[in-house]
Design a protein around this motif. Structure first.
Motif, short mmCIF file in Angstrom:
data_model
loop_
_atom_site.label_atom_id
_atom_site.label_comp_id
_atom_site.label_asym_id
_atom_site.label_seq_id
_atom_site.Cartn_x
_atom_site.Cartn_y
_atom_site.Cartn_z
N ILE A 246 15.67 -2.80 -8.19
CA ILE A 246 15.48 -3.42 -6.88
C ILE A 246 15.09 -2.37 -5.84
O ILE A 246 14.25 -2.62 -4.96
CB ILE A 246 16.73 -4.20 -6.46
N LYS A 247 15.66 -1.18 -5.94
CA LYS A 247 15.27 -0.13 -5.00
C LYS A 247 13.81 0.29 -5.24
O LYS A 247 13.08 0.62 -4.29
CB LYS A 247 16.22 1.06 -5.14
N ARG A 248 13.38 0.29 -6.47
CA ARG A 248 11.96 0.57 -6.73
C ARG A 248 11.10 -0.50 -6.09
O ARG A 248 10.03 -0.21 -5.52
CB ARG A 248 11.70 0.65 -8.24
N ARG A 249 11.54 -1.74 -6.14
CA ARG A 249 10.83 -2.82 -5.48
C ARG A 249 10.67 -2.53 -3.99
O ARG A 249 9.57 -2.66 -3.44
CB ARG A 249 11.60 -4.13 -5.67
N TYR A 250 11.75 -2.14 -3.34
CA TYR A 250 11.66 -1.86 -1.90
C TYR A 250 10.75 -0.67 -1.62
O TYR A 250 9.99 -0.68 -0.65
CB TYR A 250 13.07 -1.63 -1.33
N ALA A 251 10.82 0.35 -2.46
CA ALA A 251 9.94 1.51 -2.26
C ALA A 251 8.47 1.11 -2.35
O ALA A 251 7.61 1.70 -1.67
CB ALA A 251 10.27 2.59 -3.29
N MET A 252 8.17 0.10 -3.18
CA MET A 252 6.78 -0.32 -3.40
C MET A 252 6.28 -1.33 -2.38
O MET A 252 5.12 -1.76 -2.46
CB MET A 252 6.63 -0.91 -4.80
N ILE A 253 7.09 -1.72 -1.41
CA ILE A 253 6.65 -2.75 -0.47
C ILE A 253 5.35 -2.37 0.26
O ILE A 253 4.49 -3.24 0.46
CB ILE A 253 7.78 -3.11 0.51
N PRO A 254 5.12 -1.12 0.66
CA PRO A 254 3.81 -0.81 1.27
C PRO A 254 2.63 -1.18 0.37
O PRO A 254 1.60 -1.67 0.85
CB PRO A 254 3.89 0.69 1.53
N TYR A 255 2.78 -0.94 -0.94
CA TYR A 255 1.71 -1.30 -1.89
C TYR A 255 1.59 -2.82 -1.99
O TYR A 255 0.49 -3.38 -1.89
CB TYR A 255 2.03 -0.69 -3.25
N LEU A 256 2.73 -3.51 -2.18
CA LEU A 256 2.72 -4.96 -2.32
C LEU A 256 2.20 -5.64 -1.05
O LEU A 256 1.41 -6.58 -1.12
CB LEU A 256 4.13 -5.45 -2.64
N GLN B 47 1.09 3.14 -2.78
CA GLN B 47 1.70 3.52 -1.52
C GLN B 47 3.20 3.22 -1.58
O GLN B 47 3.62 2.17 -2.03
CB GLN B 47 1.06 2.76 -0.35
N ILE B 48 4.00 4.17 -1.08
CA ILE B 48 5.46 4.10 -1.25
C ILE B 48 6.13 4.27 0.12
O ILE B 48 5.70 5.07 0.95
CB ILE B 48 5.94 5.22 -2.20
N GLY B 49 7.20 3.51 0.33
CA GLY B 49 8.02 3.66 1.52
C GLY B 49 9.45 3.96 1.14
O GLY B 49 9.74 4.39 0.02
N ARG B 50 10.37 3.72 2.06
CA ARG B 50 11.79 3.92 1.78
C ARG B 50 12.25 2.89 0.74
O ARG B 50 11.75 1.77 0.70
CB ARG B 50 12.62 3.76 3.04
N ASP B 51 13.26 3.26 -0.06
CA ASP B 51 13.76 2.34 -1.08
C ASP B 51 14.93 1.51 -0.56
O ASP B 51 15.80 1.07 -1.32
CB ASP B 51 14.16 3.10 -2.35
#
Length: 848
Positions: free
Chosen positions: A597-607, A718-722
């Motif tokens: 789930i933290k990886r999901r949050y880190a990937m939100i800029p990409y998504l 693109q990656i943001g905070r997790d």
């Protein structure tokens, strides 16, 4: 349905200029007074109509047909003097209409192609069938057929027959159940030589046989059957699926903007809102606190309809009411929930039971359907309480001014109380009689001349109400909060519904390994039908609780879909409460669920960037393996055309999966795009580089590496905070969330050798909340070139739109084990360098 086919078999041409890209025919059989028209309405798009006074065109088409664009179009033969055919050319596309023998015969092909892309079935092309019509055409065996909104797996619809309708398919079998929840009659046939799509604008019911039928006389064919009215069909021609989908969006509408926060984890579970002891409000606050205790970020809770259950018998669901025992102070409770960083998505159902406190008011106002046999309000049997329990009541007739206004006011009131989003549920309109009458007095509804006396649901279409249901919720949210993009989640959908609802999901699925695998096929089809913020109830809505292995596999897969939600009912011994899936329900894997789930949050800029692209171009975030790889012959094999085991997430990531228990490896096909294709990086241990054009066996231990995730060489993520952050456009931060002020880019250069080209990857950002008319979308791009010893990077930050991202530095991350240095070009200076626990080197770049 009874088969009552009549074929108008002799035609005369209605005079038009021979230079116009139109064929207009009139039947000479006075007993079957039908007209037929085939016209070019824009390059690569044709419109076919087949209708009569008794069989009118769809009175409220699901898409609005723009005026024909005749400029630059030409026809190559005249009509008259015995000529009974006409050829229409647009670019390299040739359409021919021949009415020399019985019913009109349309054929469409690319210039100099060996075979046409589409051919009608001779002598049986356009048929009157009772109260409706049928359209027969040739079926191409061995090719890919996709679409129809949401149909059982596999993705390839070839050789199968489907109901064009929608129903509450609770606990469905993802491989067998039909229909499911959506009714979008868009069928695409994709081949290496090109693609063609047929789309009916009707909201009515029918069926599609995609090569499931054949006869010795007629051979292999496909047939669209429509229960009521005449045919209005759009034909779209394109070289690729991308051409088809983007052109279809120009007609149906591009996917709506989705709030940025909605790409986080969305929690749910019917049990919580059904609790009396402790009251649901307290149980839900405890759920939000436990998310924080387990360090699992969560952005919203899907508030099931238990909050509307009456406190006294009969304890049925009464939309737009609050159970004051479970929620003594709704507005105060909503405020507390927001302070814990979670938004609320409220479930609302477009019907009222006879026990609803406003049932009589709505009945008297004409807000419900009318039964022509009784001349009074039509009575339906509706879900009322626990699983399978029902009561009598009525559906809201959204063609009625009273019904539409009542719904609009109810949604607006919920928004003013603090509810963030509306969940349009149970909106399939599974009524029992197509003869029920609509009011047709809703001011925004245009009723064609001559059809005011045709008020039957069958002609107007049950799914019309699904569309107008979406409009009522959308418009109410927008009026209550005009500065924020409306979030409407819809279970059922038509083509028109998605102009008002920005998100959907696959409904009440069941917990099973095959259910997880087959859901991929539904996602890919949904994306091609413009439902592009789409996902599934992770772990299964109904059925047994998932084992630790199944839950983890599903979470690992689910984080790589546009919508990530865990929601369930799980009926068991208690038919009213059910059970819930919680991320920490299996302590042995909680740390791995948290990691995913933290990886999901880190990937939100990409998504989120993928969804901004979706909004602008209709390119779906989740794509079939063959999307953009049509020249690779392997993608046309059955295992890839089924769409069950792997898919693209954007241009960068190829996602595999594990779909059986106890499996520690997975096969993934790595598609190839030309001779210069550089292959893929495995993003999990052992982090190897893999060549394209092969089936690869990937390590996928369930409590180790996880499912296969591969990055295309030359791409970027693109990656943001997790963790959960506040979007730049949000005015209030009652939960004290951190700013979205970190941005990194994971890049994937070719391994340890020189590259002749620069790889360019762009992404988009905005404030995450503004409406489409006010959104300011900025563009960012990173380009890199690799040699044996270093990677050279260029960066472009284009914020001329007016949106300025809150992050000031950019971090470049190399693949695990890549020891090259990053060298910068133009206006940037290198900062700190660090290595993470995966062996990936991070280079911080800052603007001078």
């Amino acid at each position: 349905m009874p088969q009552q086919e009549l074929i108008p078999s002799s035609w005369e041409h209605v005079s038009v200029s021979s230079s116009e890209a139109v064929v207009h025919l009139k039947s000479t059989d006075q007993k079957i007074p039908f007209t037929f028209k085939f016209e070019l309405i824009r390059p690569h798009v044709f419109r076919t109509t087949f209708c009569s006074e008794s069989h009118p065109l769809p009175p409220h088409p699901s898409i609005l047909i723009p005026p024909a664009r005749q400029a630059g179009l030409r026809t190559d033969s005249s009509v008259g003097n015995g000529v009974s055919s006409k050829e229409i050319r647009t670019g390299d596309i040739i359409a021919n209409v021949d009415w020399s023998e019985s019913s009109p015969l349309v054929s469409i092909s690319y210039d100099n192609a060996n075979q046409p892309l589409h051919t009608d079935l001779p002598h049986r092309s356009y048929v009157v069938d009772g109260d409706g019509i049928a359209h027969y055409s040739r079926y191409k065996r061995g090719t890919l057929h996709v679409g129809l909104g949401e149909k059982a797996a596999p993705m390839n619809l070839s050789g199968r027959r489907f109901e064009l309708s929608a129903t509450d398919s609770f606990g469905y079998d993802v491989y067998k159940t039909d229909p499911l929840y959506k009714n979008i009659p868009l069928l695409i046939n994709a081949t290496p030589a090109g693609c063609i799509a047929l789309f009916s604008t009707s909201h009515g019911r029918g069926n599609y046989s995609v090569g499931a039928e054949m006869e010795g006389l007629w051979g292999h064919y496909k047939v669209y059957r429509q229960d009521y009215g005449g045919l209005e069909e759009i034909v779209i021609v394109g070289k690729t699926l991308k051409d088809i989908v983007t052109t279809y969006a120009e007609l149906a509408g591009f996917p709506l903007l989705v709030p940025r926060w909605a790409f986080g984890y969305l929690s749910g579970g019917m049990k919580y809102s059904m609790l009396d002891d402790p009251p649901a409000s307290e149980a839900l606050l405890e759920l939000a606190r436990r998310m924080k205790e387990h360090d699992i970020p969560c952005s919203a809770y899907q508030m099931s309809s238990g909050y509307t259950v009456a406190e006294q018998e009969p304890k049925t669901r009464n939309v737009f009411t609050w159970n004051r025992h479970r929620f003594p102070d709704p507005e105060g409770w909503i405020e507390e929930y927001h302070k814990l960083g979670m938004r609320l998505i409220a479930n609302v159902k477009p019907y009222v039971l006879a026990s609803h406190p406003e049932y009589q008011k709505l009945k008297d106002a004409g807000a419900l359907f009318t039964d022509p046999r009784t001349k009074t309000t039509a009575i339906a049997r509706l879900w009322s309480a626990g699983g399978g329990e029902s009561g009598e009541g009525g559906h809201i007739d959204f063609t009625s001014a009273a019904g539409f206004e009542w719904w609009f006011d109810g949604v607006k009131r919920l928004r003013k109380e603090g509810i963030d989003c509306i969940w349009n549920d149970n909106n399939e309109y599974t009524i029992s009689d197509d003869a029920w009458q609509c009011a047709l007095d809703q001011p925004s509804l245009k009723v064609p001349e001559g059809l005011r006396g045709r008020r039957d649901v069958g002609l107007w279409g049950r799914s019309l109400h699904t569309e107008l249901h979406g409009k009522a919720s959308h418009d109410a949210l927008l009026e209550a909060d005009p500065d924020s993009r409306p979030f409407v989640l819809t279970r059922s959908a038509t083509a028109g519904t998605m102009r008002y609802a920005c998100s959907s999901w696959s409904g009440d699925n069941i917990t099973s390994w095959p259910g997880m695998k087959g859901a991929n096929a539904l996602s890919l089809t949904a994306g091609m039908c413009l439902m592009q913020c789409y996902g599934h109830d992770i772990g299964g809505f109904e059925g047994p609780q998932p084992s630790p292995e199944l839950l983890l596999r599903w979470v690992q897969l689910g984080i790589y879909s546009p919508r990530f939600a865990i929601n369930c009912f799980k009926t068991g011994d208690d038919n009213n409460l059910g059970d819930v899936i919680e991320p920490w329900m299996h302590p042995s894997i909680t740390h791995l669920v948290r990691k995913a789930i933290k990886r999901r949050y880190a990937m939100i800029p990409y998504l989120y960037s993928l969804m901004l692209v979706s909004h602008q171009t209709a390119i779906p975030p989740q794509r079939w393996t063959g999307w953009g790889y049509e020249s690779d012959p392997e993608i046309w094999t059955p295992e890839i055309m089924d769409g069950e085991r792997q898919y693209w997430l954007g241009d960068s990531l190829l996602i595999g999966g594990v779909y059986e228990p106890g499996v520690s490896q997975a096969r993934v096909y790595l598609p190839k795009q030309g001779q210069s294709d550089e292959g893929f990086w495995n993003l999990n241990a052992p982090y190897q580089h893999l060549h394209s054009g092969q089936w690869a066996t990937i390590d996928a231990e369930w409590h180790g590496a996880g499912i296969p995730v591969l990055a295309r060489v030359g791409s970027a993520i693109q990656i943001g905070r997790d963790v959960q952050v506040i979007s730049p456009g949000e005015k209030d931060n009652v939960a004290n969330l951190p700013l979205d002020d970190y941005r990194a880019v994971e890049i994937f250069p070719p391994p340890g050798r020189g590259a002749k080209e620069w790889y360019v990857s762009e992404w988009f950002e905005d404030d995450g909340v503004s409406t489409a008319s006010e959104a300011k979308i900025s563009r960012y791009a990173i380009a890199y070139n690799a040699t044996k010893f270093q990677v050279t990077v260029r960066f472009v930050r284009d914020e001329n739109s007016g949106f300025v991202a809150p992050w000031k530095t950019l971090v470049v991350i190399l693949p695990a084990g890549d020891l090259r240095d990053v060298v910068l070009e133009q206006h940037m200076s290198p900062g700190a360098v660090k290595t993470d626990d995966q062996g990936r080197r991070h280079f911080e770049l800052s603007r001078q």
